[in-house]
Design a protein around this motif. Sequence first.
Motif, PDB file in Angstrom:
ATOM      1  N   ILE A 241      11.664   3.218 -17.079  1.00  0.00           N
ATOM      2  CA  ILE A 241      11.222   2.662 -15.796  1.00  0.00           C
ATOM      3  C   ILE A 241      10.052   3.503 -15.276  1.00  0.00           C
ATOM      4  O   ILE A 241      10.209   4.676 -14.953  1.00  0.00           O
ATOM      5  CB  ILE A 241      12.382   2.626 -14.769  1.00  0.00           C
ATOM      6  CG1 ILE A 241      13.540   1.770 -15.311  1.00  0.00           C
ATOM      7  CG2 ILE A 241      11.890   2.082 -13.427  1.00  0.00           C
ATOM      8  CD1 ILE A 241      13.174   0.336 -15.703  1.00  0.00           C
ATOM      9  N   ARG A 242       8.895   2.869 -15.264  1.00  0.00           N
ATOM     10  CA  ARG A 242       7.683   3.585 -14.825  1.00  0.00           C
ATOM     11  C   ARG A 242       7.722   3.801 -13.313  1.00  0.00           C
ATOM     12  O   ARG A 242       7.261   4.808 -12.801  1.00  0.00           O
ATOM     13  CB  ARG A 242       6.458   2.746 -15.209  1.00  0.00           C
ATOM     14  CG  ARG A 242       5.157   3.292 -14.719  1.00  0.00           C
ATOM     15  CD  ARG A 242       4.026   2.430 -15.261  1.00  0.00           C
ATOM     16  NE  ARG A 242       2.764   2.725 -14.624  1.00  0.00           N
ATOM     17  CZ  ARG A 242       1.664   2.034 -14.847  1.00  0.00           C
ATOM     18  NH1 ARG A 242       1.674   1.023 -15.694  1.00  0.00           N
ATOM     19  NH2 ARG A 242       0.549   2.338 -14.228  1.00  0.00           N
ATOM     20  N   SER A 243       8.273   2.780 -12.612  1.00  0.00           N
ATOM     21  CA  SER A 243       8.369   2.917 -11.159  1.00  0.00           C
ATOM     22  C   SER A 243       9.387   1.932 -10.599  1.00  0.00           C
ATOM     23  O   SER A 243       9.443   0.778 -11.010  1.00  0.00           O
ATOM     24  CB  SER A 243       6.994   2.656 -10.519  1.00  0.00           C
ATOM     25  OG  SER A 243       7.110   2.643  -9.120  1.00  0.00           O
TER      26      SER A 243
ATOM     27  N   GLY B  96       0.811  -1.225   0.000  1.00  0.00           N
ATOM     28  CA  GLY B  96       0.000   0.000   0.000  1.00  0.00           C
ATOM     29  C   GLY B  96       0.842   1.272   0.000  1.00  0.00           C
ATOM     30  O   GLY B  96       0.506   2.246  -0.668  1.00  0.00           O
ATOM     31  N   ASN B  97       1.931   1.270   0.780  1.00  0.00           N
ATOM     32  CA  ASN B  97       2.705   2.503   0.954  1.00  0.00           C
ATOM     33  C   ASN B  97       4.186   2.264   0.763  1.00  0.00           C
ATOM     34  O   ASN B  97       4.849   1.748   1.665  1.00  0.00           O
ATOM     35  CB  ASN B  97       2.498   3.055   2.375  1.00  0.00           C
ATOM     36  CG  ASN B  97       1.081   3.497   2.584  1.00  0.00           C
ATOM     37  OD1 ASN B  97       0.570   4.336   1.859  1.00  0.00           O
ATOM     38  ND2 ASN B  97       0.434   2.884   3.566  1.00  0.00           N
ATOM     39  N   PRO B  98       4.749   2.678  -0.362  1.00  0.00           N
ATOM     40  CA  PRO B  98       6.191   2.496  -0.537  1.00  0.00           C
ATOM     41  C   PRO B  98       6.977   3.390   0.425  1.00  0.00           C
ATOM     42  O   PRO B  98       6.530   4.480   0.772  1.00  0.00           O
ATOM     43  CB  PRO B  98       6.432   2.919  -1.991  1.00  0.00           C
ATOM     44  CG  PRO B  98       5.247   3.716  -2.387  1.00  0.00           C
ATOM     45  CD  PRO B  98       4.106   3.297  -1.511  1.00  0.00           C
ATOM     46  N   LEU B  99       8.139   2.897   0.842  1.00  0.00           N
ATOM     47  CA  LEU B  99       9.018   3.726   1.667  1.00  0.00           C
ATOM     48  C   LEU B  99       9.661   4.802   0.798  1.00  0.00           C
ATOM     49  O   LEU B  99      10.002   5.882   1.270  1.00  0.00           O
ATOM     50  CB  LEU B  99      10.114   2.857   2.308  1.00  0.00           C
ATOM     51  CG  LEU B  99       9.629   1.748   3.242  1.00  0.00           C
ATOM     52  CD1 LEU B  99      10.784   0.837   3.645  1.00  0.00           C
ATOM     53  CD2 LEU B  99       8.993   2.377   4.484  1.00  0.00           C
ATOM     54  N   GLY B 100       9.861   4.450  -0.468  1.00  0.00           N
ATOM     55  CA  GLY B 100      10.449   5.396  -1.401  1.00  0.00           C
ATOM     56  C   GLY B 100      10.179   4.930  -2.819  1.00  0.00           C
ATOM     57  O   GLY B 100       9.932   3.728  -3.040  1.00  0.00           O
ATOM     58  N   GLN B 101      10.201   5.865  -3.774  1.00  0.00           N
ATOM     59  CA  GLN B 101       9.830   5.492  -5.148  1.00  0.00           C
ATOM     60  C   GLN B 101      10.491   6.464  -6.109  1.00  0.00           C
ATOM     61  O   GLN B 101      10.701   7.631  -5.765  1.00  0.00           O
ATOM     62  CB  GLN B 101       8.303   5.555  -5.253  1.00  0.00           C
ATOM     63  CG  GLN B 101       7.683   4.966  -6.484  1.00  0.00           C
ATOM     64  CD  GLN B 101       7.430   6.007  -7.553  1.00  0.00           C
ATOM     65  OE1 GLN B 101       7.484   7.195  -7.290  1.00  0.00           O
ATOM     66  NE2 GLN B 101       7.198   5.530  -8.769  1.00  0.00           N
TER      67      GLN B 101
ATOM     68  N   LEU C 132      18.526   0.693  -9.205  1.00  0.00           N
ATOM     69  CA  LEU C 132      18.147  -0.289 -10.232  1.00  0.00           C
ATOM     70  C   LEU C 132      18.985  -0.001 -11.471  1.00  0.00           C
ATOM     71  O   LEU C 132      19.015   1.137 -11.943  1.00  0.00           O
ATOM     72  CB  LEU C 132      16.655  -0.124 -10.566  1.00  0.00           C
ATOM     73  CG  LEU C 132      16.148  -0.879 -11.802  1.00  0.00           C
ATOM     74  CD1 LEU C 132      16.213  -2.388 -11.590  1.00  0.00           C
ATOM     75  CD2 LEU C 132      14.705  -0.456 -12.122  1.00  0.00           C
ATOM     76  N   THR C 133      19.689  -1.031 -11.960  1.00  0.00           N
ATOM     77  CA  THR C 133      20.486  -0.846 -13.174  1.00  0.00           C
ATOM     78  C   THR C 133      20.045  -1.838 -14.231  1.00  0.00           C
ATOM     79  O   THR C 133      20.002  -3.050 -13.972  1.00  0.00           O
ATOM     80  CB  THR C 133      21.992  -1.067 -12.880  1.00  0.00           C
ATOM     81  OG1 THR C 133      22.368  -0.155 -11.841  1.00  0.00           O
ATOM     82  CG2 THR C 133      22.846  -0.805 -14.114  1.00  0.00           C
ATOM     83  N   VAL C 134      19.703  -1.323 -15.393  1.00  0.00           N
ATOM     84  CA  VAL C 134      19.345  -2.196 -16.513  1.00  0.00           C
ATOM     85  C   VAL C 134      20.635  -2.569 -17.235  1.00  0.00           C
ATOM     86  O   VAL C 134      21.370  -1.704 -17.713  1.00  0.00           O
ATOM     87  CB  VAL C 134      18.353  -1.479 -17.457  1.00  0.00           C
ATOM     88  CG1 VAL C 134      18.064  -2.346 -18.674  1.00  0.00           C
ATOM     89  CG2 VAL C 134      17.072  -1.145 -16.710  1.00  0.00           C
TER      90      VAL C 134
ATOM     91  N   LEU D 100       9.270  -3.305  -9.302  1.00  0.00           N
ATOM     92  CA  LEU D 100       9.784  -2.659 -10.504  1.00  0.00           C
ATOM     93  C   LEU D 100       8.694  -2.679 -11.571  1.00  0.00           C
ATOM     94  O   LEU D 100       7.963  -3.669 -11.696  1.00  0.00           O
ATOM     95  CB  LEU D 100      11.004  -3.418 -11.045  1.00  0.00           C
ATOM     96  CG  LEU D 100      11.956  -4.026 -10.016  1.00  0.00           C
ATOM     97  CD1 LEU D 100      13.045  -4.833 -10.716  1.00  0.00           C
ATOM     98  CD2 LEU D 100      12.581  -2.929  -9.182  1.00  0.00           C
ATOM     99  N   MET D 101       8.585  -1.603 -12.307  1.00  0.00           N
ATOM    100  CA  MET D 101       7.631  -1.559 -13.424  1.00  0.00           C
ATOM    101  C   MET D 101       8.286  -0.863 -14.611  1.00  0.00           C
ATOM    102  O   MET D 101       8.916   0.180 -14.438  1.00  0.00           O
ATOM    103  CB  MET D 101       6.372  -0.758 -13.046  1.00  0.00           C
ATOM    104  CG  MET D 101       5.557  -1.338 -11.922  1.00  0.00           C
ATOM    105  SD  MET D 101       4.169  -0.242 -11.476  1.00  0.00           S
ATOM    106  CE  MET D 101       2.918  -0.746 -12.669  1.00  0.00           C
ATOM    107  N   GLU D 102       8.082  -1.453 -15.795  1.00  0.00           N
ATOM    108  CA  GLU D 102       8.471  -0.742 -17.006  1.00  0.00           C
ATOM    109  C   GLU D 102       7.258   0.035 -17.505  1.00  0.00           C
ATOM    110  O   GLU D 102       6.117  -0.362 -17.252  1.00  0.00           O
ATOM    111  CB  GLU D 102       8.840  -1.742 -18.113  1.00  0.00           C
ATOM    112  CG  GLU D 102      10.282  -2.143 -18.151  1.00  0.00           C
ATOM    113  CD  GLU D 102      10.574  -2.972 -19.388  1.00  0.00           C
ATOM    114  OE1 GLU D 102      10.718  -2.411 -20.476  1.00  0.00           O
ATOM    115  OE2 GLU D 102      10.642  -4.222 -19.250  1.00  0.00           O
ATOM    116  N   ASP D 103       7.512   1.082 -18.283  1.00  0.00           N
ATOM    117  CA  ASP D 103       6.414   1.734 -18.988  1.00  0.00           C
ATOM    118  C   ASP D 103       6.143   0.878 -20.230  1.00  0.00           C
ATOM    119  O   ASP D 103       6.775   1.054 -21.265  1.00  0.00           O
ATOM    120  CB  ASP D 103       6.830   3.158 -19.367  1.00  0.00           C
ATOM    121  CG  ASP D 103       5.750   3.845 -20.181  1.00  0.00           C
ATOM    122  OD1 ASP D 103       4.689   3.218 -20.412  1.00  0.00           O
ATOM    123  OD2 ASP D 103       5.978   4.982 -20.599  1.00  0.00           O
TER     124      ASP D 103
END
Length: 417
Positions: free
Chosen positions: A409-411, A319-324, A398-400, A347-350
């Motif tokens: 990276i959407r999120s 519900g609540n991320p610590l950071g984003q 996060l490293t691609v 992790l989410m891609e757009d």
Amino acid sequence: MNGGKSMVEMERAKPSRQQAAWQDLELGMFCHFGLNTFCDREWGAGDDSPAAFNPSALNAQQWVRSAKDAGFRYFMLTAKHHDGFCLWPTKTTDYSVKSSPWRDGKGDVVRECADACLEAGLPFGIYISPWDRHDSRYADVAAYDDVYCEQLTELLTGYGPLVEIWFDGAGSEGRTYDWPRIMGLVRKYQPDAMVFNMGAPTVRWVGNEDGFAPYPCWNAAEAARVSMFTNDMTAWLPETPAWVPAECPVPIRGNHWFWHPNDETPLRSLEELVDLYERSVGHGATLLLNVAPDNRGLFLEEEAERLAEFGSELRRRFGNPLGQSNGEGRSTVVQLPPGKAVKRLVLMEDITQGERVRSYIAEAWIDGQWIRIASGSAIGHKKIDTLAVPIHSESYRLTVLESEGEPFIRSFAVYGE
Ligand code: FUL
């Protein structure tokens, strides 16, 4: 497979606007209800009498509210299962609610469910089995195509916007339906609806009924199957898009889709449900959890309670991320205030830009250096990584490592225990 599309086309695939919106729903409720509910059957042979269909207290609002309160974002009802019994008063056959004693033959379960969904603001969809074990016209391919198309038209035109149409492959191995005609109806009357599994599907079956997706679960269709009984892909049309996200159906109780009296099949535990969520939604797919109303026409208390627990655990965890953070490019960093313990990464891609990431790592800044805490291949719509032990750090990266073009990276979000 997939109409002979090449890997290059697959790599460039992108979701339609409707697919991207559907993938954001993530969590759907499936509801198997029908004559089987009253006859202790999973696959009725089509010979049970409609007289048996008589729920004493049917309340579709209870089903839909349980789903909505637990955080489900769409609702699918079996309007017709393999036994051929129709839950709406179709003009095509007497084998329906109108020949039952329920509401003196004037009831319509599809209507009550659609209305409850509309009231709750939950997108509504229908399952309509192509395989029909009751209708004698099934033996005549052309005659049955007419019946099926008429039934489908009634459903597509009479119950408001539909989010998804489920074409179940079971029982249809080796059978040909008039898919161009069927798809023409869907496109004409419900152009925004997702199509599951057959015809020109925009959503594919994940390949099991256990509620999880393998990892990686790419959105391209090359590994798709029609049903658990065959790999035959002849039910697919060439215009099936290269982008076909996976849906993971699973019953909340063992392998029972319908309610059964004194069912001793175990109800899935909260831990099991959360694990399935993390291996379906957390692998970029959609989870479709089935809860079956009983012969009163109500969800069992213990199942409604389990749903509520599931919903609150998902809210507690995610519900609540610590950071984003988010952004274009290979590297995305999240900074946290001191004193936070991190247990999960989301992790989410757009995906509207396509599925570009092929390999990634996540690191935490610990004692003056970046330490690897997670890694993977696909991100796609969503990837959930659970850490073996909670990490105390103020920086996460996060490293691609590999991608098809520039990653979006959407999120990148981090969550506590
Ligand atoms: C299967 C069917 O045979 C089951 O009865 C159930 O409807 C499940 C969701 O799909 O193919």
